[in-house]
Structure formats: C-alpha cells, structure tokens
Enzyme design. Structure first.
Site, PDB file in Angstrom:
ATOM      1  CG  ASP A  14      -1.878  -1.194   1.206  1.00 46.79           C
ATOM      2  OD1 ASP A  14      -2.206  -1.676   0.102  1.00 46.79           O
ATOM      3  OD2 ASP A  14      -2.246  -1.656   2.293  1.00 46.79           O
ATOM      4  CD  GLU A  15       4.725  -0.487  -0.194  1.00 40.29           C
ATOM      5  OE1 GLU A  15       3.877  -0.782  -1.079  1.00 40.29           O
ATOM      6  OE2 GLU A  15       5.378  -1.338   0.439  1.00 40.29           O
ATOM      7  N   GLY A  16       1.606   2.984  -2.579  1.00 38.98           N
ATOM      8  CA  GLY A  16       1.206   3.887  -3.663  1.00 38.98           C
ATOM      9  C   GLY A  16       1.737   3.401  -5.010  1.00 38.98           C
ATOM     10  CE  LYS A  17       2.448  -2.453  -4.271  1.00 35.29           C
ATOM     11  NZ  LYS A  17       2.108  -2.057  -2.884  1.00 35.29           N
ATOM     12  CG  ASN A  39      -2.661 -10.832  -2.460  1.00 31.76           C
ATOM     13  OD1 ASN A  39      -2.594 -10.614  -3.673  1.00 31.76           O
ATOM     14  ND2 ASN A  39      -1.657 -11.371  -1.802  1.00 31.76           N
ATOM     15  N   GLY A  41      -4.457  -4.318  -3.852  1.00 33.40           N
ATOM     16  CA  GLY A  41      -5.457  -3.278  -4.129  1.00 33.40           C
ATOM     17  C   GLY A  41      -4.688  -2.040  -4.511  1.00 33.40           C
ATOM     18  CG  HIS A  42      -1.975  -2.033  -7.007  1.00 29.74           C
ATOM     19  ND1 HIS A  42      -1.051  -2.580  -7.854  1.00 29.74           N
ATOM     20  CD2 HIS A  42      -1.714  -2.568  -5.786  1.00 29.74           C
ATOM     21  CE1 HIS A  42      -0.266  -3.413  -7.185  1.00 29.74           C
ATOM     22  NE2 HIS A  42      -0.655  -3.435  -5.924  1.00 29.74           N
ATOM     23  NE  ARG A 144       6.389 -31.354  -7.335  1.00 29.11           N
ATOM     24  CZ  ARG A 144       7.439 -32.073  -6.956  1.00 29.11           C
ATOM     25  NH1 ARG A 144       8.474 -32.226  -7.763  1.00 29.11           N
ATOM     26  NH2 ARG A 144       7.458 -32.664  -5.787  1.00 29.11           N
ATOM     27  CD  GLN A 224       0.800  -8.942  -2.521  1.00 27.83           C
ATOM     28  OE1 GLN A 224       1.462  -9.604  -3.297  1.00 27.83           O
ATOM     29  NE2 GLN A 224      -0.445  -8.611  -2.788  1.00 27.83           N
ATOM     30  CB  THR A 301      -9.722  -6.450   3.520  1.00 24.79           C
ATOM     31  OG1 THR A 301      -8.650  -5.654   4.059  1.00 24.79           O
ATOM     32  CG2 THR A 301      -9.142  -7.667   2.831  1.00 24.79           C
ATOM     33  N   GLY A 302     -10.777  -3.224   3.142  1.00 25.46           N
ATOM     34  CA  GLY A 302     -11.376  -2.125   3.898  1.00 25.46           C
ATOM     35  C   GLY A 302     -10.927  -2.066   5.346  1.00 25.46           C
ATOM     36  CE  LYS A 331      -1.528   7.892   1.715  1.00 25.24           C
ATOM     37  NZ  LYS A 331      -2.471   6.779   1.930  1.00 25.24           N
TER      38      LYS A 331
HETATM   39  P1  GDP Z   1      -0.695   0.332  -3.559  1.00 25.01           P
HETATM   40  O1  GDP Z   1      -1.282  -0.934  -3.059  1.00 25.01           O
HETATM   41  O2  GDP Z   1       0.770   0.423  -3.299  1.00 25.01           O
HETATM   42  O3  GDP Z   1      -1.026   0.631  -4.991  1.00 25.01           O
HETATM   43  O4  GDP Z   1      -1.361   1.488  -2.688  1.00 25.01           O
HETATM   44  P2  GDP Z   1      -2.917   1.631  -2.301  1.00 25.01           P
HETATM   45  O5  GDP Z   1      -3.655   2.114  -3.464  1.00 25.01           O
HETATM   46  O6  GDP Z   1      -3.408   0.399  -1.621  1.00 25.01           O
HETATM   47  O7  GDP Z   1      -2.832   2.712  -1.155  1.00 25.01           O
HETATM   48  C1  GDP Z   1      -2.303   3.962  -1.348  1.00 25.01           C
HETATM   49  C2  GDP Z   1      -3.395   5.000  -1.016  1.00 25.01           C
HETATM   50  O8  GDP Z   1      -2.801   6.279  -0.889  1.00 25.01           O
HETATM   51  C3  GDP Z   1      -4.419   5.161  -2.113  1.00 25.01           C
HETATM   52  O9  GDP Z   1      -5.641   5.524  -1.537  1.00 25.01           O
HETATM   53  C4  GDP Z   1      -3.864   6.294  -2.966  1.00 25.01           C
HETATM   54  O10 GDP Z   1      -4.881   7.009  -3.658  1.00 25.01           O
HETATM   55  C5  GDP Z   1      -3.253   7.164  -1.901  1.00 25.01           C
HETATM   56  N1  GDP Z   1      -2.047   7.913  -2.292  1.00 25.01           N
HETATM   57  C6  GDP Z   1      -1.031   7.537  -3.108  1.00 25.01           C
HETATM   58  N2  GDP Z   1      -0.060   8.467  -3.131  1.00 25.01           N
HETATM   59  C7  GDP Z   1      -0.472   9.459  -2.303  1.00 25.01           C
HETATM   60  C8  GDP Z   1       0.100  10.684  -1.871  1.00 25.01           C
HETATM   61  O11 GDP Z   1       1.206  11.068  -2.226  1.00 25.01           O
HETATM   62  N3  GDP Z   1      -0.627  11.433  -0.995  1.00 25.01           N
HETATM   63  C9  GDP Z   1      -1.847  11.057  -0.539  1.00 25.01           C
HETATM   64  N4  GDP Z   1      -2.471  11.849   0.324  1.00 25.01           N
HETATM   65  N5  GDP Z   1      -2.415   9.905  -0.924  1.00 25.01           N
HETATM   66  C10 GDP Z   1      -1.735   9.118  -1.776  1.00 25.01           C
HETATM   67  P1  IMO Z   2      -0.850  -4.203  -2.258  1.00 24.90           P
HETATM   68  O1  IMO Z   2      -0.389  -4.749  -3.574  1.00 24.90           O
HETATM   69  C1  IMO Z   2      -0.985  -4.630   2.080  1.00 24.90           C
HETATM   70  C2  IMO Z   2      -1.080  -8.694   3.685  1.00 24.90           C
HETATM   71  C3  IMO Z   2      -2.335  -9.144   4.393  1.00 24.90           C
HETATM   72  C4  IMO Z   2      -1.746 -10.095   5.420  1.00 24.90           C
HETATM   73  C5  IMO Z   2      -0.614 -10.763   4.637  1.00 24.90           C
HETATM   74  C6  IMO Z   2      -0.958 -12.115   4.039  1.00 24.90           C
HETATM   75  O2  IMO Z   2      -2.152  -3.488  -2.322  1.00 24.90           O
HETATM   76  O3  IMO Z   2       0.228  -3.421  -1.593  1.00 24.90           O
HETATM   77  P2  IMO Z   2      -2.455 -12.851   1.963  1.00 24.90           P
HETATM   78  O4  IMO Z   2      -3.901 -12.623   1.687  1.00 24.90           O
HETATM   79  O5  IMO Z   2      -1.539 -12.275   0.937  1.00 24.90           O
HETATM   80  O6  IMO Z   2      -2.140 -14.270   2.284  1.00 24.90           O
HETATM   81  O7  IMO Z   2      -2.186 -12.034   3.337  1.00 24.90           O
HETATM   82  O8  IMO Z   2      -0.276  -9.860   3.586  1.00 24.90           O
HETATM   83  N1  IMO Z   2      -1.273  -8.187   2.303  1.00 24.90           N
HETATM   84  C7  IMO Z   2      -1.206  -6.893   1.971  1.00 24.90           C
HETATM   85  N2  IMO Z   2      -1.028  -5.804   2.738  1.00 24.90           N
HETATM   86  N3  IMO Z   2      -1.053  -4.514   0.743  1.00 24.90           N
HETATM   87  C8  IMO Z   2      -1.212  -5.598  -0.051  1.00 24.90           C
HETATM   88  O9  IMO Z   2      -1.171  -5.535  -1.385  1.00 24.90           O
HETATM   89  C9  IMO Z   2      -1.328  -6.855   0.574  1.00 24.90           C
HETATM   90  N4  IMO Z   2      -1.503  -8.118   0.104  1.00 24.90           N
HETATM   91  C10 IMO Z   2      -1.452  -8.912   1.173  1.00 24.90           C
HETATM   92  O10 IMO Z   2      -2.993  -8.058   5.006  1.00 24.90           O
HETATM   93  O11 IMO Z   2      -1.156  -9.376   6.468  1.00 24.90           O
HETATM   94 MG    MG Z   3      -2.843  -1.624  -1.837  1.00 24.61          MG
END
Ligand code: GDP
Ligand code: IMO
Ligand code: MG
Length: 429
Positions: A14-17, A39, A41-42, A144, A224, A301-302, A331
């Site tokens: 969830d770094e913002g990939k 799993n 969520g981008h 396998r 991830q 998952t919210g 962020k």
């Molecule tokens: P990913 O899984 O690495 O693609 O990241 P997620 O989409 O799960 O979570 C990143 C969240 O931060 C999302 O809601 C983005 O819209 C938001 N986001 C990404 N970059 C920034 C930023 O620089 N600032 C802010 N405020 N939000 C950001």
């Molecule tokens: P993105 O690509 C954050 C976490 C789950 C759990 C662990 C194992 O959006 O960054 P799993 O369902 O993969 O067996 O769960 O990994 N997890 C994530 N956490 N971002 C994700 O993906 C994740 N995908 C899995 O919360 O701790």
């Molecule tokens: Mg994510």
C-alpha cells in the site's frame, strides 16, 4: 537510459505503487504483473475518478498500453471477471488491452474457503490474510497439483485433475467443516472460465522479448511489499509469494538484464494491514492523525491500516534486496500537520543497538525503535510539483531519509492524483 522499469513496494504494501505505475505508463507500452493475486489493491485517481485494481495491471486506463498477467500471479477467474466488468462499464476496452499467461495457477473457491477457515482456526495466531485464497493456491502450485489456466484447453483432463485436487483437500475441508462449491458445480464453472479466459491467453515471455527488441518501454508492477516477501519479510506474517525484484523475472519469464531501473516506493511513514510485528507502530495522537489524513483503510478488505513512523533500517534492507535505483517517497502531504516527526534509525534488541532488521517475526517483535526527532514542517506539501517549493524542513526530512536508506529520492508523491508529484529524475529518462 532505462527502457524497462520495475515498480515495487519497500514496506508492507500500500505504498502507492498503483498511482506510480499509472503515472509512468504515460511513457510505457507494456505493463506486467508478476506475483500475488487479488490480495493486492492498487488505487488510481485521475481527476474525480477513482479506480481500484486488484489483478488487472495499473496501465489498463491508458490507450496504447498493453497489460499482461505473468505466470507468477495466482488468478481467481471470478475476481478477474468482476474487475473486467467494472472496467468495461466505464468504457475501457479491457479485452483488447489484456493478456494472461497460461501458466498462472487458478484460485478456486476451495482455496478461498481453506484460507478463511485456517485463519479462523488459527485464533490469536492468525496472519490476518486478505482471505482471498492466496496462500492455499501457492501451496498447490509448489506441490505440483495446481490447476493452471492452460489446463482449461483440455476440459476432460481438467476434470480429472480437479477430481484429484478435491480428493487431496477433502480431509482438510471436512476437518475445518468448510462448505465450498461442489465438484460438479466446479466443473460447470470451469466451462465458463474456459470460454472467458482462453481468448486472453498469450505468450508473455515472447511478448516482453518482442517489445524489448522493438525498443519499446516495459514496466513491471509489483504487488504487496518487500516486508511481506515470503523469504525476506517478517515470516510467518507475510504473503505467500516473493515480492522482491528477483520475482519479476521468474514471475513473467525474462532475464535480469530485462530490468534496467528499480523504482522502490516507500511511504513517508509506515503502514501495515493484518497481524505481525511493526516496531514503529503508533498508538497515540500522531498515529491517529496519519491514519485519518492518509485515509489508511485497505483498498482490498477495507480494514484499518496500522500506522507508524518511517523505519529506515527496514527500508534500507529492502533497497539492498531489490537493487533499488531510485526511491519514490509517497504521501509526504499526509505529514503536513504534524508538530514533530520521528525517524527510526536503528533498533535495540536485547540491549544491543542494531541497524539491520533481524530475520523473522519473533526477533523483530522484540526490537525497540531508536528514534531521531525533527520538528514537523507544518506547511503545505500537498499538490506541490516543484522541488524548490517544498518547505525547507520537509526537504531536510527527505534528505535525511535518503542518507539513512542509501538510495537517492528520485520522486516525491504529494497527493493521490496522477499529477501530484515532484519529479527529480524520471525512471524512463
Ligand atoms: P498500492 O497498493 O501500493 O497501490 O497502494 P494503495 O492504493 O493500496 O494505497 C495507497 C493510497 O494512498 C491510495 O488511496 C492512494 O490514492 C493514496 N495515495 C497515493 N499516493 C499518495 C500521496 O502522495 N498522498 C496522498 N495523500 N495519498 C496518496
Ligand atoms: P498491495 O499490492 C498490504 C497482507 C495481508 C496479510 C498478509 C498475508 O495493495 O500493496 P495474503 O492474503 O496475501 O495471504 O495475506 O499480507 N497483504 C497486503 N497488505 N497490501 C497488499 O497488497 C497486501 N496483500 C497482502 O494483510 O497481512
Ligand atoms: Mg494496496
């Protein structure tokens, strides 16, 4: 001059990939997912429109960009169809823009049932998985016995393999008293899978090779983050795939020389969803502020994400493991209001100061962070696109991160929208 760039996470996901992949695909022609599954969520935010992608690569909104799902991804057909329908409704010609490797293992309803039942049975030791069947599907792959997309080409053989798979899992399903789709219903569903998936099957290694030979730009999209890697992460509180740079090759079918630039994405602070050690986790007002301002709720998952300070030893180690060329700090704007900011520069483990994270969850859980404290910038970085316009204190923060991590900051994300970035150096230069 990089022609191929890999974007991956340096923390717990969830770094913002997704945002960065979407931005960089302005300059790319092929986007490749290589591990994980739904799993992930981008989130992509373009103007007022928000799109959350789980399986489909984050280049899908662009004309002239082809998206591929490589062999390293575990594919839930239902999840994929749902996502494709969402995109089609919005006018995205997803079928034209998407190819999938026939070697992708399928996530079947029984994998999802097993994942969820195991988590319940684990009680306080639960990993906090996303409940998407990821772990059980990867287990079947290495054992396998997985059914792969290519098996759908011969449905008679598919049924035989499915019989064996059900027989294998039956005792486990019974032990956990798990209800799942019946074998007969599953066979029916496979016919539907075949109809809709097989037209998308393509030769992914051949495609990557051909794009590269034509001098076209390729972008690999990690899911991830490094701290969730099954080998290098906080085992056993990890996902079931390799999330590190090396996996881009094995998970898509190319050599290491096909990756010329690795962009590591790190939040300016840290978040984690699910269980497992998190040395810099905050339980105070600052943590609450980060969570609220950063809208830190999982895109899949919210669930509420745990929040904490930036962990430099962990990110430094992630940079080494991935051979990171440049970092994008995301962020930064979320921290705009903080009076004080802290950076973890080392840990104390059994009274000894260390600056390399110990292996595994147990030792990391015992680590106490050693902090460096700085005044907050308390000024707006949100939406800033010019490095010179960043507050001096925020620049000092970024420079300190760069120094501690040992890799240059090439980009800074200052908001969720596609164009809210400070670009120091573009990966596709
Ligand atoms: P990913 O899984 O690495 O693609 O990241 P997620 O989409 O799960 O979570 C990143 C969240 O931060 C999302 O809601 C983005 O819209 C938001 N986001 C990404 N970059 C920034 C930023 O620089 N600032 C802010 N405020 N939000 C950001
Ligand atoms: P993105 O690509 C954050 C976490 C789950 C759990 C662990 C194992 O959006 O960054 P799993 O369902 O993969 O067996 O769960 O990994 N997890 C994530 N956490 N971002 C994700 O993906 C994740 N995908 C899995 O919360 O701790
Ligand atoms: Mg994510």
């Amino acid at each position: 001059m990089a022609k191929s760039v890999l974007v991956l996470g340096l923390q717990w996901g969830d770094e913002g990939k997704g945002k960065l992949v979407d931005l960089l695909t302005e300059q790319a022609e092929l986007v490749v997912r290589f591990q994980g599954g739904h799993n992930a969520g981008h989130t992509l935010i373009i103007g007022d429109e928000k799109t959350v992608l789980h399986l489909v690569p984050s280049g899908i909104l662009r004309d002239k960009v082809h998206c591929v799902i490589g062999n390293g991804v575990v594919v839930s057909p239902e999840a994929l169809f749902e996502e494709m329908e969402m995109l089609t409704k919005r006018g995205v010609p997803v079928e034209e823009r998407l190819s999938i490797s026939g070697a992708c293992p399928l996530i079947l309803p029984l994998h999802i049932a097993l994942d969820q039942a195991r988590e319940i049975a684990a009680g306080k030791d639960a990993i906090g998985t996303t409940g998407r069947g990821i772990g059980p599907a990867y287990q079947d792959k290495v054992a396998r016995r997985a059914l792969r997309i290519q098996d759908l080409f011969d449905l008679e053989r598919f049924d035989e393999k499915l019989d064996s798979l059900y027989a294998h899992h039956s005792s486990n399903l019974e032990r956990h008293s798990v209800e799942t789709t019946s074998l007969d219903a599953m066979k029916e569903m496979a016919r539907e899978y075949a109809k809709r998936l097989l037209p998308l099957v393509g030769d992914v290694p051949g495609m990557i090779d051909s794009y590269r030979k034509q001098g076209k730009r390729v972008l690999f999209e990690g899911a991830q983050g490094t701290l969730l890697d099954v080998d290098h992460g906080t085992y056993p509180f990890v996902t079931s795939s390799n999330t590190v740079a090396g996996a881009a090759c094995s998970g898509s079918g190319c050599g290491p020389n096909a990756i010329e630039y690795v962009l590591g994405i790190a939040k300016a602070y840290t978040t984690r969803v699910g269980a497992g050690p998190f040395p810099t986790e905050l339980f105070d007002e600052a943590g609450k502020e980060l969570g609220e301002r950063g809208h830190e709720f999982g895109a899949t998952t919210g669930r509420q994400r745990r929040c904490g300070w930036f962990d430099a030893p962990a990110v430094k180690r992630a940079c080494i493991i991935n051979g990171v060329t440049g970092i994008c700090v995301t962020k930064l704007d979320v921290m705009d209001t903080l009076k004080t900011v802290k950076i973890c520069t080392a840990y104390k483990l059994d009274g000894v100061e260390i600056d390399v994270p110990p292996l595994g969850a147990d030792a990391l859980a015992k680590c106490e962070p050693v902090y460096e404290e700085m005044p907050g910038w308390q000024a707006q970085t949100e939406g800033v696109t010019d490095y010179a316009k960043l507050p001096t204190v925020a620049v000092a923060y970024l420079e300190r991160l760069e120094e501690l991590v040992g890799v240059p900051v090439h980009m800074v994300s200052t908001g969720p929208e596609r164009n809210q970035n400070v670009i120091v150096e573009l990966p596709f230069a």
